[in-house]
Design a protein around this motif. Structure first.
Motif, PDB file in Angstrom:
ATOM      1  N   ASP A 114     -42.275 154.001  49.707  1.00 57.44           N
ATOM      2  CA  ASP A 114     -42.041 155.210  50.500  1.00 57.44           C
ATOM      3  C   ASP A 114     -42.334 154.895  51.955  1.00 57.44           C
ATOM      4  N   VAL A 115     -41.269 154.686  52.741  1.00 56.18           N
ATOM      5  CA  VAL A 115     -41.429 154.365  54.159  1.00 56.18           C
ATOM      6  C   VAL A 115     -40.769 155.427  55.038  1.00 56.18           C
ATOM      7  N   HIS A 116     -40.628 156.651  54.528  1.00 55.54           N
ATOM      8  CA  HIS A 116     -39.815 157.661  55.203  1.00 55.54           C
ATOM      9  C   HIS A 116     -40.372 158.075  56.564  1.00 55.54           C
ATOM     10  N   ASP A 117     -41.683 157.890  56.791  1.00 50.82           N
ATOM     11  CA  ASP A 117     -42.286 158.296  58.066  1.00 50.82           C
ATOM     12  C   ASP A 117     -42.975 157.111  58.748  1.00 50.82           C
ATOM     13  N   THR A 118     -42.365 155.947  58.615  1.00 49.54           N
ATOM     14  CA  THR A 118     -42.993 154.693  59.017  1.00 49.54           C
ATOM     15  C   THR A 118     -42.275 154.061  60.199  1.00 49.54           C
ATOM     16  N   GLY A 119     -43.031 153.628  61.217  1.00 50.82           N
ATOM     17  CA  GLY A 119     -42.437 152.879  62.323  1.00 50.82           C
ATOM     18  C   GLY A 119     -41.744 151.635  61.806  1.00 50.82           C
ATOM     19  N   ILE A 120     -40.725 151.184  62.523  1.00 49.21           N
ATOM     20  CA  ILE A 120     -39.862 150.126  61.997  1.00 49.21           C
ATOM     21  C   ILE A 120     -40.619 148.836  61.689  1.00 49.21           C
ATOM     22  N   SER A 121     -41.710 148.552  62.408  1.00 45.09           N
ATOM     23  CA  SER A 121     -42.457 147.320  62.175  1.00 45.09           C
ATOM     24  C   SER A 121     -43.689 147.529  61.313  1.00 45.09           C
ATOM     25  N   ALA A 122     -43.799 148.687  60.666  1.00 40.99           N
ATOM     26  CA  ALA A 122     -44.825 148.875  59.641  1.00 40.99           C
ATOM     27  C   ALA A 122     -44.142 148.657  58.284  1.00 40.99           C
ATOM     28  N   GLY A 123     -44.629 149.313  57.241  1.00 39.32           N
ATOM     29  CA  GLY A 123     -43.991 149.107  55.947  1.00 39.32           C
ATOM     30  C   GLY A 123     -44.463 147.834  55.273  1.00 39.32           C
ATOM     31  N   VAL A 124     -43.539 147.047  54.737  1.00 41.36           N
ATOM     32  CA  VAL A 124     -43.864 145.915  53.861  1.00 41.36           C
ATOM     33  C   VAL A 124     -44.030 144.622  54.646  1.00 41.36           C
ATOM     34  N   TYR A 125     -45.229 144.023  54.505  1.00 44.57           N
ATOM     35  CA  TYR A 125     -45.576 142.775  55.186  1.00 44.57           C
ATOM     36  C   TYR A 125     -45.762 141.639  54.178  1.00 44.57           C
ATOM     37  N   ALA A 126     -45.271 140.472  54.506  1.00 37.83           N
ATOM     38  CA  ALA A 126     -45.677 139.196  53.915  1.00 37.83           C
ATOM     39  C   ALA A 126     -45.755 139.210  52.394  1.00 37.83           C
ATOM     40  N   PRO A 127     -44.632 139.372  51.698  1.00 40.93           N
ATOM     41  CA  PRO A 127     -44.667 139.321  50.233  1.00 40.93           C
ATOM     42  C   PRO A 127     -44.916 137.901  49.727  1.00 40.93           C
ATOM     43  N   ASP A 128     -45.531 137.806  48.568  1.00 41.52           N
ATOM     44  CA  ASP A 128     -45.680 136.528  47.871  1.00 41.52           C
ATOM     45  C   ASP A 128     -45.039 136.670  46.496  1.00 41.52           C
ATOM     46  N   ILE A 129     -44.379 135.633  46.014  1.00 45.49           N
ATOM     47  CA  ILE A 129     -43.763 135.656  44.687  1.00 45.49           C
ATOM     48  C   ILE A 129     -44.252 134.440  43.906  1.00 45.49           C
ATOM     49  N   ARG A 130     -44.619 134.673  42.647  1.00 43.25           N
ATOM     50  CA  ARG A 130     -45.101 133.596  41.794  1.00 43.25           C
ATOM     51  C   ARG A 130     -44.647 133.814  40.353  1.00 43.25           C
ATOM     52  N   TYR A 131     -44.354 132.684  39.699  1.00 45.66           N
ATOM     53  CA  TYR A 131     -44.030 132.701  38.271  1.00 45.66           C
ATOM     54  C   TYR A 131     -45.253 132.242  37.493  1.00 45.66           C
ATOM     55  N   ASN A 132     -45.629 133.013  36.471  1.00 44.32           N
ATOM     56  CA  ASN A 132     -46.760 132.678  35.613  1.00 44.32           C
ATOM     57  C   ASN A 132     -46.224 132.178  34.273  1.00 44.32           C
TER      58      ASN A 132
END
Length: 580
Positions: A114-132
Motif C-alpha cells: 500500500d503506497v497510495h500516500d507515499t512520496g515517490i522515493s519512499a515505498g519499497v527499498y532494497a529487496p533481497d531474494i533467496r532460494y532455500n
C-alpha cells in the motif's frame, strides 16, 4: 452458499483485472493513446559495437536499482527496488546471466503493498531474494516505508506463479537479507541505527543478525546481535554500512555490505567469520568494488558502484550484480541507478570484483557457450533500442507501471488503443495518479505518443509528463482555455528545504492546437537538453518552449532514489493553465 459464490466471483474478477486483458470499460471524456514509441540512441553503444561473445553493461538500463539475485538449478532470479511505483519489486529471470526476461512483479496486489500516500522515493527499498533448498521455497525480504509494513517477507514455491501475502517482521532498520545455512537454520541480517546514545557521528550505522524461525516466518526474539559497528574501520568514521548479504564458502561465512552511502563514495566491502553470528573480520583489501577513486573526467563514466550481491554463474564462476549510474555531460543523473554485473574472482580467501576498482567498460565477455539474445524473443533489451507499443496485445508489458496504485485502476483497452480514465489528482500530489509510466533508459532518447482527446474544461488535461518526483517534473499536455484547445508546457520544481520548501510551477509555453485529428506529442533529450514537440499530422513536429534543462529530472537536483519516468498522463485536476 450464496455468500461463498459471491466471494469467489469477486476474487476471480480481481485476478482477471490484474493479470488478464485490460478492463473494457469506456469512460467519458478520456484520452485514447494509440501508439507509444521509445527510442534510445547513446554514443557509447554506437562507438562500442558488440563482438559475438560480448554483451553490454548495464544489463538493466534505467531506474532498476539495488539488485539482488538467487539461483535454483539453471534458473536465476533477480529483483530490484521499486519505491512508490506499482506494482512493486520487478522480478527478472535468466538461464545465463546475459539474457533476462521480466516475469512480473513480486508485489502485484494492493494487499501486499500500500503506497497510495507515499512520496515517490519512499515505498519499497532494497529487496533481497533467496532460494532455500531445504524447503524448496523462494523468499523475498525487504523494507517498505509505506502502509505500516516496515520489514517483511513474502515467499513462493515458484516465482513464475506469484507470491504470498506479507509476513511482517519484528525489527527496525532497513535493507534486510536472509541466509539459509547448510544445516537448515536461517538468519536475517540488516542495517540499523546504533543503540540509543551510542551514535558517534552522522551516518554511523550498524549491521545486525537475527536467527529466523522458518515455521513462524519471524525473527527469534532475543537472538539479535551487532556484527559490524560503523564499517570496516570505525576510526575512519565510515558512513552508511548497509545492504548486507551472508554467503558460505569452504566452511567460512562471508558478510558483504555496501559502505559510503549510495553516492560518490559508494563501495562494496567484505568480512569473514567462522560463525554466521560473527565475529566478522574485515578483508585487508577493502573495498572490493568502487569507482570513487577515479578521475571525474573519464570517458563513458560509471559511478556510485555498490550495493552488490553474488551468485555462482553457469560457468562455475562467481558474478556480482550491483547498482551504478551513468551521468550525462552536466554530471546529472537522469536515468537513475541501474543494474550492472561483473565477474568476481574468488580464487583467494576473499571475493574481488574483476576490474571493479578501475574505470568500468561498457562491454563484457559472455560466459562460455552463451548466445546474446537481448532485445529478441522477449528478452529485455539493452544497448540502443527502439520499443514500439500499439497497445493491441492481450496483456500490457511489465515495463509499463503506475505510481502509488494499480495501472488497472485507470486503463482500459479500446479498439482505438489504450484509454486512460483521468483521476481527480494531478502529478504534483502524493496520491495515485492516472499515469502510465516508462523509464528513461538512455541519456539520448525520444518518447512519442499519438493521442485522441477532447478536453471539456481547463481542469481537464492529457498528454505526457516527465517526472523525477511529485515536486520536480514537466507536464506537456492538451487542455482548454475558454473555447480554445491549447497545448501547454509546465515546469515544476521545489525551492528550499523542510518546512520552508515551496513547490512552484511555471508555464514555459502554450499554443492553440487543432484536435480534429489525433495529436502526436514527443519528449526528446540529448543529455541535459530536453525538447517538447507536437504534430497534428503525424509527421511534421513543431517545438514548444525551445530547449529546456533536464536538471529537475535528475537525482542531483531533485534528490531521492528514482530516475526520470515518462508518463502517458491524464487528469481532471489540472493546474497548468495556459498563458494568454
Amino acid at each position: 452458499m450464496k455468500k461463498q459464490l459471491t466471494s469467489i466471483l469477486a476474487v476471480l474478477m480481481t485476478v482477471f483485472s490484474l493479470t488478464g486483458a485490460y478492463s473494457q470499460k469506456k469512460p467519458k471524456n478520456a484520452p485514447v493513446f494509440s501508439k507509444a514509441v521509445y527510442e534510445g540512441n547513446d554514443e557509447v553503444y554506437e562507438n562500442n559495437p558488440l563482438a559475438e561473445d560480448e554483451f553490454y553493461n548495464p544489463i538493466l538500463q534505467g531506474c532498476y536499482p539495488d539488485p539482488a539475485i538467487t539461483r535454483k538449478g539453471d534458473d536465476y532470479y533477480m529483483v530490484v527496488s521499486s519505491f512508490a511505483m506499482f506494482p512493486g519489486v520487478p522480478i527478472f529471470h535468466s538461464n545465463d546471466l546475459v539474457n533476462w526476461t521480466q516475469i512480473g512483479h513480486v508485489l502485484d496486489r494492493t494487499s501486499q503493498l500500500d503506497v497510495h500516500d507515499t512520496g515517490i522515493s519512499a515505498g519499497v527499498y532494497a529487496p533481497d531474494i533467496r532460494y532455500n533448498p531445504h524447503n524448496d521455497t523462494f523468499y523475498m525480504i525487504t523494507t517498505a516505508f509505506a502502509g505500516g509494513l516496515g520489514n517483511f517477507v513474502v515467499k513462493t514455491k515458484d516465482p513464475m506463479k506469484g507470491w504470498s501475502e506479507p509476513y511482517k517482521l519484528n525489527f527496525q532498520g532497513i535493507d534486510p537479507a536472509i541466509f539459509f545455512d547448510e544445516d537448515g537454520k536461517a538468519y536475517v541480517v540488516h542495517n540499523d541505527a546504533p543503540a540509543q546514545g551510542e551514535e558517534l557521528y552522522n551516518g554511523h550505522r550498524v549491521i545486525k543478525v537475527w536467527e529466523y524461525d522458518l515455521e513462524k516466518d519471524q525473527v527469534i526474539a532475543g537472538t539479535d546481535k551487532v556484527i559490524v559497528n560503523g564499517g570496516v574501520d570505525l576510526s575512519q568514521k565510515p558512513i552508511w554500512i548497509e545492504a548486507p548479504h551472508i554467503y558460505k564458502k569452504d566452511g567460512k561465512y562471508y558478510l558483504m555490505c555496501a559502505e559510503g552511502g549510495t553516492g560518490g563514495w559508494h563501495s562494496e566491502v567484505v568480512f569473514v567469520s567462522d560463525d554466521p553470528k560473527g565475529p566478522y573480520i574485515p578483508a585487508p583489501s577493502n573495498p572490493i568494488l568502487s569507482q570513487r577513486y577515479l578521475s571525474q573526467n573519464r570517458q563513458n563514466k560509471v559511478d556510485w558502484a555498490g550495493h552488490a550481491d553474488l551468485v555462482l554463474g553457469p560457468d562455475d564462476k562467481y558474478y556480482g550484480v550491483f547498482l551504478g549510474i551513468r551521468p550525462n555531460e552536466k554530471n546529472w543523473v537522469n536515468t537513475g541507478r541501474e543494474t550492472f554485473i561483473l565477474p568476481v574472482d574468488w580464487s583467494g580467501e576473499f571475493p574481488v570484483f574483476e576490474n571493479g576498482l578501475v574505470p568500468m567498460e561498457p562491454k563484457l565477455k559472455m560466459p562460455e557457450g552463451v548466445e546474446n539474445k537481448t532485445g529478441q524473443e522477449g528478452f529485455f533489451p539493452n544497448g540502443n533500442f527502439t520499443i514500439i507499443e500499439d497497445f493491441s496485445s492481450e496483456k500490457l508489458d511489465y515495463r509499463w507501471i503506475g505510481l502509488r496504485g494499480p495501472r488497472e485502476a485507470f486503463i482500459s483497452k479500446t479498439k482505438g488503443g489504450l484509454q486512460i480514465q483521468p483521476f481527480d489528482t494531478n502529478i504534483k500530489e502524493v496520491k495515485p495518479t492516472s499515469t502510465l509510466f516508462h523509464r528513461q533508459q538512455h541519456k539520448n532518447f525520444s518518447f512519442t505518443t499519438t493521442m485522441t482527446y477532447q478536453p471539456e474544461s481547463e481542469k481537464d488535461l492529457a498528454g505526457l509528463t516527465s517526472v523525477q518526483s511529485e515536486a520536480f517534473n514537466y507536464v506537456f499536455g492538451v487542455t482548454k482555455s475558454g473555447k480554445k484547445n491549447v497545448l501547454v508546457l509546465q515546469r515544476t520544481e521545489a525551492q528550499g528545504r523542510g518546512r520552508d520548501r515551496e513547490v512552484k510551477s511555471e508555464i514555459l509555453a502554450s499554443t492553440e492546437i487543432d484536435l480534429k485529428n489525433p495529436v502526436s506529442l514527443r519528449i526528446s533529450a540529448k543529455g541535459d537538453e530536453f525538447q517538447f514537440s507536437y504534430s497534428t499530422n503525424g509527421n511534421d513536429f513543431q517545438n514548444l518552449g525551445g530547449t529546456v534543462s533536464g536538471d529537475i529530472l535528475s537525482t542531483n537536483v531533485a534528490g531521492g532514489f528514482t530516475g526520470n519516468l515518462i508518463g502517458l498522463y491524464a487528469t481532471k485536476a489540472n493546474d497548468a493553465y495556459p498563458t494568454e
